[in-house]
Design a protein around this motif. Structure first.
Motif, PDB file in Angstrom:
ATOM      1  N   LEU A  34      28.241 -78.069 -46.895  1.00  0.00           N
ATOM      2  CA  LEU A  34      29.020 -78.698 -47.964  1.00  0.00           C
ATOM      3  C   LEU A  34      28.885 -77.922 -49.272  1.00  0.00           C
ATOM      4  O   LEU A  34      29.878 -77.703 -49.984  1.00  0.00           O
ATOM      5  CB  LEU A  34      28.559 -80.147 -48.151  1.00  0.00           C
ATOM      6  N   LEU A  35      27.676 -77.489 -49.566  1.00  0.00           N
ATOM      7  CA  LEU A  35      27.444 -76.746 -50.799  1.00  0.00           C
ATOM      8  C   LEU A  35      28.120 -75.373 -50.750  1.00  0.00           C
ATOM      9  O   LEU A  35      28.597 -74.873 -51.779  1.00  0.00           O
ATOM     10  CB  LEU A  35      25.935 -76.596 -51.041  1.00  0.00           C
ATOM     11  N   VAL A  36      28.179 -74.754 -49.578  1.00  0.00           N
ATOM     12  CA  VAL A  36      28.921 -73.496 -49.433  1.00  0.00           C
ATOM     13  C   VAL A  36      30.387 -73.722 -49.786  1.00  0.00           C
ATOM     14  O   VAL A  36      31.005 -72.928 -50.520  1.00  0.00           O
ATOM     15  CB  VAL A  36      28.794 -72.941 -47.993  1.00  0.00           C
ATOM     16  N   LEU A  37      30.966 -74.828 -49.280  1.00  0.00           N
ATOM     17  CA  LEU A  37      32.364 -75.135 -49.548  1.00  0.00           C
ATOM     18  C   LEU A  37      32.606 -75.469 -51.015  1.00  0.00           C
ATOM     19  O   LEU A  37      33.696 -75.202 -51.556  1.00  0.00           O
ATOM     20  CB  LEU A  37      32.811 -76.315 -48.669  1.00  0.00           C
ATOM     21  N   LEU A  38      31.583 -76.064 -51.665  1.00  0.00           N
ATOM     22  CA  LEU A  38      31.725 -76.458 -53.079  1.00  0.00           C
ATOM     23  C   LEU A  38      31.339 -75.342 -54.046  1.00  0.00           C
ATOM     24  O   LEU A  38      31.503 -75.509 -55.261  1.00  0.00           O
ATOM     25  CB  LEU A  38      30.844 -77.685 -53.363  1.00  0.00           C
ATOM     26  N   SER A  39      30.826 -74.240 -53.522  1.00  0.00           N
ATOM     27  CA  SER A  39      30.251 -73.213 -54.400  1.00  0.00           C
ATOM     28  C   SER A  39      31.281 -72.638 -55.369  1.00  0.00           C
ATOM     29  O   SER A  39      30.963 -72.395 -56.544  1.00  0.00           O
ATOM     30  CB  SER A  39      29.616 -72.096 -53.568  1.00  0.00           C
ATOM     31  N   LYS A  40      32.518 -72.413 -54.915  1.00  0.00           N
ATOM     32  CA  LYS A  40      33.534 -71.847 -55.817  1.00  0.00           C
ATOM     33  C   LYS A  40      33.917 -72.816 -56.935  1.00  0.00           C
ATOM     34  O   LYS A  40      33.953 -72.424 -58.110  1.00  0.00           O
ATOM     35  CB  LYS A  40      34.763 -71.422 -55.014  1.00  0.00           C
ATOM     36  N   PRO A  41      34.213 -74.095 -56.616  1.00  0.00           N
ATOM     37  CA  PRO A  41      34.484 -75.043 -57.710  1.00  0.00           C
ATOM     38  C   PRO A  41      33.306 -75.178 -58.683  1.00  0.00           C
ATOM     39  O   PRO A  41      33.514 -75.282 -59.896  1.00  0.00           O
ATOM     40  CB  PRO A  41      34.744 -76.365 -56.975  1.00  0.00           C
ATOM     41  N   ILE A  42      32.092 -75.169 -58.141  1.00  0.00           N
ATOM     42  CA  ILE A  42      30.907 -75.272 -59.005  1.00  0.00           C
ATOM     43  C   ILE A  42      30.795 -74.042 -59.890  1.00  0.00           C
ATOM     44  O   ILE A  42      30.478 -74.142 -61.080  1.00  0.00           O
ATOM     45  CB  ILE A  42      29.641 -75.465 -58.155  1.00  0.00           C
ATOM     46  N   ARG A  43      31.086 -72.862 -59.318  1.00  0.00           N
ATOM     47  CA  ARG A  43      31.029 -71.627 -60.098  1.00  0.00           C
ATOM     48  C   ARG A  43      31.992 -71.676 -61.271  1.00  0.00           C
ATOM     49  O   ARG A  43      31.680 -71.195 -62.367  1.00  0.00           O
ATOM     50  CB  ARG A  43      31.365 -70.425 -59.209  1.00  0.00           C
ATOM     51  N   SER A  44      33.161 -72.263 -61.050  1.00  0.00           N
ATOM     52  CA  SER A  44      34.158 -72.333 -62.131  1.00  0.00           C
ATOM     53  C   SER A  44      33.670 -73.235 -63.271  1.00  0.00           C
ATOM     54  O   SER A  44      34.013 -73.020 -64.439  1.00  0.00           O
ATOM     55  CB  SER A  44      35.497 -72.849 -61.580  1.00  0.00           C
ATOM     56  N   LEU A  45      32.863 -74.244 -62.933  1.00  0.00           N
ATOM     57  CA  LEU A  45      32.305 -75.133 -63.955  1.00  0.00           C
ATOM     58  C   LEU A  45      31.179 -74.466 -64.742  1.00  0.00           C
ATOM     59  O   LEU A  45      30.893 -74.838 -65.877  1.00  0.00           O
ATOM     60  CB  LEU A  45      31.768 -76.412 -63.303  1.00  0.00           C
ATOM     61  N   MET A  46      30.547 -73.463 -64.124  1.00  0.00           N
ATOM     62  CA  MET A  46      29.400 -72.810 -64.763  1.00  0.00           C
ATOM     63  C   MET A  46      29.793 -71.804 -65.821  1.00  0.00           C
ATOM     64  O   MET A  46      28.945 -71.330 -66.570  1.00  0.00           O
ATOM     65  CB  MET A  46      28.553 -72.115 -63.668  1.00  0.00           C
ATOM     66  N   GLY A  47      31.060 -71.431 -65.884  1.00  0.00           N
ATOM     67  CA  GLY A  47      31.497 -70.437 -66.860  1.00  0.00           C
ATOM     68  C   GLY A  47      30.984 -69.055 -66.503  1.00  0.00           C
ATOM     69  O   GLY A  47      31.106 -68.607 -65.362  1.00  0.00           O
ATOM     70  N   LYS A  48      30.357 -68.402 -67.457  1.00  0.00           N
ATOM     71  CA  LYS A  48      29.881 -67.032 -67.241  1.00  0.00           C
ATOM     72  C   LYS A  48      28.516 -66.985 -66.573  1.00  0.00           C
ATOM     73  O   LYS A  48      28.028 -65.925 -66.201  1.00  0.00           O
ATOM     74  CB  LYS A  48      29.804 -66.281 -68.566  1.00  0.00           C
ATOM     75  N   VAL A  49      27.857 -68.133 -66.444  1.00  0.00           N
ATOM     76  CA  VAL A  49      26.535 -68.181 -65.824  1.00  0.00           C
ATOM     77  C   VAL A  49      26.676 -68.020 -64.322  1.00  0.00           C
ATOM     78  O   VAL A  49      27.515 -68.664 -63.697  1.00  0.00           O
ATOM     79  CB  VAL A  49      25.819 -69.539 -66.139  1.00  0.00           C
TER      80      VAL A  49
END
Length: 499
Positions: free
Chosen positions: A483-498
């Motif tokens: 599940l976290l693999v599938l969510l990794s891209k949306p989460i990355r977009s929330l993290m900004g440049k981090v």
């Protein structure tokens, strides 16, 4: 050097006692233990390990506002030492085994000294653990290249203590449980001695906050006195409460504590997003931390089976005979630290190598890898449990392989999560966000104890169900990782440049 050896001996005391904890609780009274059932023992174990992380929050406050980092480490070490020696007290009385009156006194004393010792260790660790790391950070200038190297050396001290302690304390515990507890306390005592003898190297670091005016000085003095009185009263109340109530209601209290922590986390993150005065970017980053809070708690709920259900598996269902000698159960608790020492440099170098080639996975993906490795470790335990449920003793290689995969999971998630928390936390809430990281670990430890009570195979029925219970853990942890693999891209977009 001063902080390296202080932390090494503190971890020696912690992991030495932890290796014995659930084994002592579940051992029969005839064999010197408390004779508690697995569910109660697991709940107490979870409450204890939860408390160690929860009390890091007030421990940091006391250091920052009242007595400073160095004094917090000193007083914390003293309280830890007293806690371990308190647990060892019944061992002194056991020298008079022939006296029936002493035996009767001993059986009643053991429960009080046990709970009192646990509470003191929780309070002492809360003062020492977060603040000694903060002093390490003060040794180096901001941005200095030596900072990471210093923390790496410090981290090796942690694992060196955790490697030696289970072997040393378990060896003595073969003769008497309380000798093992006493050796753990003696280790912390050695740490205090060297801390005092070499303390001059820390001059100017970790000092108390400066009170300028007389009003400030008087206020600080009164607040410090009140804090010590509250600590003393809290200790006495906790000892009486634990001894009279927890032994019977530990599972219920653990469940209630679990719900309270979850509620506090939800309310805190909601408050921060709605009323914390954060901009849009900061709210997104807090949202990421809230999501990862759940996955972090889930990871530690599995990983911390090492000291509970996996420790009991080593005791009850593992062939520990080597060259005609039965290896003490606690020795298996050193395997994780050994693997950390061996593989931590490899993981660090691997991330750097991948980073140079623009191939380094994002932090959410590393979290996912941690959960997947954890699941693979429990898949190994599924097959080990199948062997045990057939009536045979499992080979020790099953546990060793499990600890290997769990170590890979720890190296993928733990240092990454700590670093990511500092990167994503809004500046004005940096300390509180680190507190939430500790809270997620506390919640995971509590859940781990509750799980251990039902996966330990303590009954015939439980033994037959154990393979399926481990398989359920595999489904949950691997499922969470996917599940976290599938969510990794949306989460990355929330993290900004981090990253």
């Amino acid at each position: 050097m001063t902080l390296f050896f202080t932390e090494m001996w503190e971890r020696f005391s912690y992991y030495g006692m932890r290796a014995l904890l659930i084994l002592f609780m579940t051992a029969s009274i005839a064999n010197g233990g408390l004779g508690l059932d697995d569910v109660t023992s697991g709940a107490i174990y979870g409450l204890y390990t939860m408390g160690v992380y929860l009390f890091a929050l007030p421990g940091g406050w006391v250091a920052d506002r009242l007595i400073g980092l160095k004094k917090s480490v000193w007083y914390g070490g003293i309280i830890i030492t007293i806690g371990h020696f308190t647990m060892a007290v019944p061992g002194v009385f056991s020298l008079f085994d022939g006296d029936e009156a002493v035996k009767e006194t001993l059986s009643g004393l053991d429960l009080y000294t046990f709970y009192a010792g646990l509470i003191l260790i929780v309070l002492g660790t809360g003062l020492l653990k977060p603040n000694i790391s903060s002093i390490v950070g003060q040794l180096y200038a901001e941005g200095s290249s030596k900072r990471d190297a210093g923390f790496s050396i410090f981290y090796m001290g942690i694992n060196l203590g955790a490697l030696i302690a289970p072997i040393a304390c378990s060896t003595l515990a073969v003769y008497d449980w309380h000798l093992g507890f006493g050796l753990a306390g003696f280790g912390m005592l050695l740490g205090l001695v060297q801390y005092k003898l070499t303390g001059h190297y820390l001059d100017g670091k970790g000092d108390p906050p400066i009170a300028v005016t007389k009003v400030e000085k008087d206020s600080k003095k009164k607040l410090t006195q009140i804090a010590w009185i509250v600590l003393l009263v809290l200790t006495v109340i906790c000892i009486l409460f634990f001894t009279g109530v927890i032994g019977l209601n530990a599972p219920r209290l653990a469940a209630a504590s679990n719900n309270i922590i979850a509620l506090v986390a939800v309310l805190y993150f909601a408050y921060l997003v709605l009323f914390g005065g954060l901009d849009r970017g900061e709210k997104k980053k807090v949202g990421v931390l809230a999501i990862l809070f759940l996955f972090t708690a889930l990871f530690w709920s599995g990983f911390e089976q090492a000291g509970s259900s996996l420790n009991l598996f080593a005791e009850r269902f593992t062939d520990r005979t080597l060259l005609g000698y039965e290896i003490p159960t606690g020795y298996f608790q050193s395997i994780n630290s050994l693997f950390i020492i061996l593989f931590a440099p490899f993981f660090g170098a691997m991330w750097i190598w991948l980073g140079r080639r623009q191939l380094e996975p994002s932090s959410p993906l590393k979290f996912a890898f941690g959960l997947l490795f954890l699941g693979i470790g429990f898949l190994v335990m599924y097959f080990a449990a199948k062997v045990a449920s057939s009536g045979e003793l499992a080979a020790p290689t099953w546990l060793i392989l499990t600890y290997l995969f769990h170590t890979f999971g720890e190296l993928s998630l733990s240092p990454v999560g700590l670093s990511l928390t500092t990167k994503l936390a809004p500046k004005k809430y940096a300390g509180q966000m680190m507190g939430m990281w500790f809270l997620s670990i506390a919640m995971g430890n509590l859940i781990a104890g509750r799980i251990a009570g039902v996966t330990s195979g303590g009954t015939v029925e439980g033994l037959q169900q154990m393979p399926q219970q481990y398989l359920l853990i595999v489904y949950i942890t691997v499922g969470a990782g996917v599940l976290l693999v599938l969510l990794s891209k949306p989460i990355r977009s929330l993290m900004g440049k981090v990253r």
